[in-house]
Design a protein around this motif. Structure first.
Motif, short mmCIF file in Angstrom:
data_model
loop_
_atom_site.label_atom_id
_atom_site.label_comp_id
_atom_site.label_asym_id
_atom_site.label_seq_id
_atom_site.Cartn_x
_atom_site.Cartn_y
_atom_site.Cartn_z
N ALA A 111 0.83 -1.21 0.00
CA ALA A 111 0.00 0.00 0.00
C ALA A 111 0.86 1.25 0.00
O ALA A 111 0.60 2.21 -0.75
CB ALA A 111 -0.94 -0.02 1.20
N LEU A 112 1.90 1.27 0.82
CA LEU A 112 2.79 2.44 0.89
C LEU A 112 3.59 2.59 -0.39
O LEU A 112 3.78 3.71 -0.89
CB LEU A 112 3.71 2.32 2.10
N GLN A 113 4.06 1.49 -0.94
CA GLN A 113 4.79 1.55 -2.22
C GLN A 113 3.90 2.12 -3.32
O GLN A 113 4.33 3.01 -4.09
CB GLN A 113 5.27 0.15 -2.61
N ALA A 114 2.68 1.63 -3.40
CA ALA A 114 1.75 2.10 -4.43
C ALA A 114 1.44 3.58 -4.24
O ALA A 114 1.37 4.35 -5.21
CB ALA A 114 0.46 1.28 -4.38
N LEU A 115 1.27 3.98 -2.99
CA LEU A 115 0.97 5.39 -2.71
C LEU A 115 2.12 6.28 -3.17
O LEU A 115 1.91 7.31 -3.83
CB LEU A 115 0.72 5.57 -1.21
N LYS A 116 3.33 5.90 -2.83
CA LYS A 116 4.48 6.73 -3.21
C LYS A 116 4.60 6.84 -4.73
O LYS A 116 4.89 7.92 -5.26
CB LYS A 116 5.76 6.13 -2.62
N GLU A 117 4.39 5.73 -5.44
CA GLU A 117 4.49 5.77 -6.90
C GLU A 117 3.40 6.64 -7.50
O GLU A 117 3.64 7.39 -8.46
CB GLU A 117 4.45 4.35 -7.46
N LEU A 118 2.20 6.57 -6.93
CA LEU A 118 1.09 7.39 -7.42
C LEU A 118 1.35 8.87 -7.17
O LEU A 118 1.12 9.71 -8.06
CB LEU A 118 -0.22 6.95 -6.74
N VAL A 119 1.84 9.19 -5.98
CA VAL A 119 2.13 10.59 -5.65
C VAL A 119 3.22 11.14 -6.55
O VAL A 119 3.14 12.27 -7.05
CB VAL A 119 2.52 10.73 -4.16
N LYS A 120 4.26 10.35 -6.81
CA LYS A 120 5.33 10.82 -7.69
C LYS A 120 4.82 11.06 -9.11
O LYS A 120 5.21 12.03 -9.77
CB LYS A 120 6.49 9.81 -7.69
N LEU A 121 3.95 10.17 -9.57
CA LEU A 121 3.41 10.31 -10.92
C LEU A 121 2.57 11.57 -11.06
O LEU A 121 2.62 12.26 -12.08
CB LEU A 121 2.58 9.08 -11.27
N ASP A 122 1.81 11.89 -10.02
CA ASP A 122 0.94 13.08 -10.06
C ASP A 122 1.50 14.23 -9.23
O ASP A 122 0.75 15.05 -8.69
CB ASP A 122 -0.47 12.70 -9.56
N GLU A 123 2.82 14.31 -9.13
CA GLU A 123 3.48 15.34 -8.33
C GLU A 123 3.02 16.75 -8.71
O GLU A 123 2.87 17.63 -7.85
CB GLU A 123 5.00 15.23 -8.49
N SER A 124 2.78 16.98 -9.99
CA SER A 124 2.42 18.33 -10.43
C SER A 124 1.07 18.79 -9.89
O SER A 124 0.73 19.97 -9.98
CB SER A 124 2.42 18.40 -11.96
N TRP A 125 0.30 17.86 -9.32
CA TRP A 125 -1.00 18.20 -8.74
C TRP A 125 -0.90 18.68 -7.29
O TRP A 125 -1.89 19.12 -6.72
CB TRP A 125 -1.93 16.99 -8.81
N ILE A 126 0.28 18.58 -6.70
CA ILE A 126 0.42 19.02 -5.30
C ILE A 126 0.45 20.54 -5.28
O ILE A 126 1.40 21.15 -5.78
CB ILE A 126 1.69 18.45 -4.66
N PRO A 127 -0.55 21.20 -4.70
CA PRO A 127 -0.55 22.66 -4.69
C PRO A 127 0.49 23.18 -3.69
O PRO A 127 0.83 22.48 -2.72
CB PRO A 127 -1.97 23.02 -4.24
N THR A 128 0.99 24.37 -3.92
CA THR A 128 2.05 24.92 -3.08
C THR A 128 1.64 26.19 -2.36
O THR A 128 2.43 26.74 -1.59
CB THR A 128 3.31 25.20 -3.92
N ALA A 129 0.43 26.68 -2.58
CA ALA A 129 -0.02 27.88 -1.88
C ALA A 129 -0.21 27.58 -0.38
O ALA A 129 -0.32 26.42 0.02
CB ALA A 129 -1.34 28.38 -2.48
#
Length: 354
Positions: A111-129
């Motif tokens: 579960a943690l491995q899958a989460l990390k890979e998903l977050v890295k793939l969609d990194e550009s969606w992490i807002p920074t405001a």
């Protein structure tokens, strides 16, 4: 390490403007799915473009509510790192919920491995405001097409993600809370300590009635004596009385919040007295009347901290700390978000860099 198949989208979505984020309204380009088949276990881990699910109308989740979920966040630090906050605790709690709902344990490392890979793939969606993050919703549903009342033989573990702003429109400003006397959220022996959909569905009526009276949420009392405080809305609750911070002890009907646990550890680290014990609404009213009720706040992943500026119990309103955020509430909020966003040191080892 399990091999996770990745299919990247060929039609990336347009990202919402920061002022349009809200909470849980927009979703990233990809999602993760892992299947479970009785006799085979969890298999076919994959990350695919975000899309609708196709389920048989007789899928057991629709009929008997065999489902659990979690909530966590990913953050982007000023240095550009992607961080998670205590994700291993979320997946351990997911399995505790699974045990209560007769769902097979999920492989927490997978579960943690899958989460990390998903977050890295969609990194550009992490807002920074300021005060924004990427909300992460892992969940499990029973998918066997069968109308018998028994545990399902098939499941799906799914992760979806959503860029978010503040959970409450009020943000970190204090909210007004109505003490609920008719409905109860859960009882010991029920499913209150599991994070399952039915707990939230059963809370909606009281929340609707509170909203009609101008209150942001309900304060839940226990289901047996209707006297002891349990949770506030879908959050754990804390009170500061005469210098000591008090939170209801886990009793089988209260969700063991990861933010709750983190707050207790921060309080202990800061040398602020903190107690986990039964606390009655009568004690809270008496503390207000004698001037020792100094602060109150809810805690949870979505809002982190939501200060409480007023309680309504029966026909009486009780204003807390002049309706202002208290010193301890602000300290806890600043400390936890500081750790999450990488702004301050993390003496607890909670921050996980993706």
């Amino acid at each position: 390490m399990t091999t996770i198949q990745i299919e990247q989208t060929t039609q990336p979505k347009q990202k919402p403007a920061v002022e349009q984020l809200g909470f849980g309204k927009h979703f990233t380009d990809h999602m993760c799915i892992v299947d479970y088949t009785e006799g085979q276990g969890w298999h076919d881990a994959r990350i695919i473009p975000y899309q609708p699910l196709t389920l048989d109308p007789s899928a057991m989740v629709f009929h008997y509510g065999q489902t659990v979920f979690e909530g966590m966040k990913a953050y982007k630090t000023a240095a550009g790192d992607i961080t998670l906050f205590r994700p291993e605790r979320n997946f351990a709690r997911l399995n505790a919920s699974n045990a209560r709902l007769c769902i097979p344990a999920m492989d927490e490392a997978l579960a943690l491995q899958a989460l990390k890979e998903l977050v890295k793939l969609d990194e550009s969606w992490i807002p920074t405001a300021e005060n924004t993050s990427l909300y992460i919703r892992p969940f499990i549903i029973a998918t066997e097409p069968y109308l018998g009342v028994s545990p399902s033989k098939n499941y799906q573990f799914i992760i979806i993600m959503s860029p978010v702003g503040s959970y409450y429109a009020e943000g970190i400003n204090p909210v007004k809370i109505l003490v609920e006397k008719q409905y109860v959220r859960a009882v010991a022996g029920g499913t209150g300590e599991a994070k399952t959909g039915g707990n939230y569905a059963s809370s909606l009526k009281a929340q609707e009635l509170a909203s009609q009276q101008g209150y942001a949420q309900t304060l839940w009392l226990d289901g047996r004596e209707n006297e002891y405080i349990e949770e506030v809305g879908s959050m754990n609750i804390f009170f500061k009385i005469n210098g000591t911070v008090i939170t209801p002890a886990l009793n089988g009907s209260i969700l063991p919040g990861i933010t709750r646990d983190s707050m207790i550890q921060v309080l202990q680290h800061k040398g602020i007295p903190v107690e986990e014990r039964r606390i009655s609404i009568t004690e809270i009213i008496e503390a207000h009347q004698n001037g020792t009720l100094e602060e109150s706040f809810g805690t949870g992943t979505a809002a982190v901290i939501s200060p409480i500026g007023e309680l309504k119990f029966g026909d009486h309103q009780y204003v807390i700390n002049n309706g202002q955020i208290g010193e301890v509430s602000q300290l806890l909020y600043d400390t936890l978000t500081g750790i999450q966003y990488g702004k301050i040191d993390d003496p607890f080892g909670w921050r996980v860099i993706v």
